[in-house]
Write an enzyme that holds these catalytic residues in place. Sequence first.
Site, mmCIF file in Angstrom:
data_model
loop_
_atom_site.group_PDB
_atom_site.id
_atom_site.type_symbol
_atom_site.label_atom_id
_atom_site.label_comp_id
_atom_site.label_asym_id
_atom_site.label_seq_id
_atom_site.Cartn_x
_atom_site.Cartn_y
_atom_site.Cartn_z
ATOM 1 N N CYS A 111 13.486 -10.139 10.227
ATOM 2 C CA CYS A 111 13.541 -9.748 8.831
ATOM 3 C C CYS A 111 14.583 -9.725 8.421
ATOM 4 O O CYS A 111 15.225 -9.336 7.078
ATOM 5 C CB CYS A 111 12.844 -8.328 8.630
ATOM 6 N N HIS A 244 16.952 -4.727 3.611
ATOM 7 C CA HIS A 244 16.130 -5.486 3.527
ATOM 8 C C HIS A 244 14.815 -4.622 2.897
ATOM 9 O O HIS A 244 14.711 -3.125 3.166
ATOM 10 C CB HIS A 244 15.850 -5.069 5.206
ATOM 11 N N ASN A 274 6.526 -5.351 1.941
ATOM 12 C CA ASN A 274 7.017 -5.366 3.145
ATOM 13 C C ASN A 274 7.093 -7.179 2.817
ATOM 14 O O ASN A 274 6.399 -7.873 3.366
ATOM 15 C CB ASN A 274 7.424 -5.077 4.701
#
Lengths: 315, 315
Positions: A111, A244, A274
């Site tokens: 990520c 993030h 996400n």
Amino acid sequence: MYIHQVAAYLPAQVITNEHFTRLNGLSHEWIIERTGIRERRKAAPGENTNTMAVEATERVLAQAPLFPTAAVDLIVGATYTPHDTIYTVAHAVQRAIGVTDIPVVSISSACSSLLNAIEIVEGYFAMGKATRALVVVSEHNTAYNNENDTVAGHLWGDGASALLISKERLAPTDLRMLDLITAGAGGIGKADVAVTLKPVEKGIVMPHGKDVFIHACQYMASVTRKVLERNHLSVADVSWLIPHQANLRITRNVLQSLEMPEERAVSNIDRLGNTGCAGAAIALAEQLDQIQTGERVVITVFGGGYSYGAMLLER
Amino acid sequence: MYIHQVAAYLPAQVITNEHFTRLNGLSHEWIIERTGIRERRKAAPGENTNTMAVEATERVLAQAPLFPTAAVDLIVGATYTPHDTIYTVAHAVQRAIGVTDIPVVSISSACSSLLNAIEIVEGYFAMGKATRALVVVSEHNTAYNNENDTVAGHLWGDGASALLISKERLAPTDLRMLDLITAGAGGIGKADVAVTLKPVEKGIVMPHGKDVFIHACQYMASVTRKVLERNHLSVADVSWLIPHQANLRITRNVLQSLEMPEERAVSNIDRLGNTGCAGAAIALAEQLDQIQTGERVVITVFGGGYSYGAMLLER
């Protein structure tokens, strides 16, 4: 170096929390309370990491008359949910835009890959081997996700973003990159087992979400402080924090550590879930027009595996 | 920049051509004639891209007293056969060697990734963000290969290699990197379909081997000429050519184009098969002690997807 333009591509299909209520008995309220996620997008059949990256690329180039396609001299793609590890996301983008004989590579640092990709661009600029780069981040989480996984199956969404980055300023609105830190933290905690995607065994699994949560909160806050300190700035000098996009509770925890008000964080978790390494770039694309001249932005990321980073920008 | 040390790790199990005769009726002679491959290695149960990378890393560090582990300030991993796309090969290596807070990233440009990884290192050196890098290339082809595929099932082998690269010279025997070219060719021929590894659908397949063959021959020869020309050298100035270890017929074709005698090519295809992006690095590790002071080496690669590159070294 300068971020000239950013665009996002989101697949059309919306998956609401009710889908997971029907599937796994998880209530909308329970999902909201623990993650902040209301809905996420799902790629259609035939869509994948490569096609979404191409869509985002076509959008960003269409928005950038000062950055002609033929001027692109470097492509860095990023994904941990590859459609093809040989004909990679960067190669698919190269084929779509028709530029030849330029460095092209795809990466994964989970990520946190957005910042690794931009740092690789910074390196090519420093070598004098490129001056106009295309960075494409794309995740097809639903291709690897097990919807029946009651631990993490409801977290993931699909999406892509493309950024045009130039060595020299092209327009007054370009975001100047003041500093960038990336680092692996593969030796920390349960980095080796906490969240994994083993393609042969299939599936993203997160058996140690608490370990990810703790380190994500800690590292995103500390690396943000670090990038500010070494530029003699404080949190008060930053207008927008783009973390993030993993979980709204992580974002809130980072804001609390930094003593930063919630309205200065850019968030799309509620709408997109996400979206892996694409999440922060999609957030930047969505926020781009709201960033005023003179304002500073910090993008901070944390990835499974683990890795982390922070980038300081100024309009 | 300088390549200080190189080591390889090869799994113990040897798979001979007779295995494929029993399985698919392909004769030893037929495989030899078309590929030059006599045998290849297969990772044991429990071994994977990450474990092999760690083995190669431990070997290279054990051979390099002048390059202490704690001095490593950048790790670039490469594979198109990932064990885990989140806890990537580079992160596993970081965890194994216990260095913290340094840039760590894994990449794929298929079989050409070795040179992309080294070019990324070159960029970090140019930025001043690193001075001692560890590059690890690792392929677990048998995890994704269908042995029953009579077209390409017999081509693939497993293996890994690790390289220690420093900005400044550490020893008189270091290989100086004189030049490096990488490029994607995703828009060429059947790059999008010729050889693919789609993890969700599983398996490496090569439905258009002829297209790969033609472009591999053409690009490895032309980029080798290019890297020599721009350094005012000719083929006669090169002692060793290390091409991507895909197929002995490709190597011979490249040698013929370059008018280079066969004994100047370094080859391990007969013993290892196609070990992907690890192949040329394993060959460099195996050849390292034979390279004399003043001799030049060209490593040239071609990857599915497509991409290509050439690196010019001098001892």
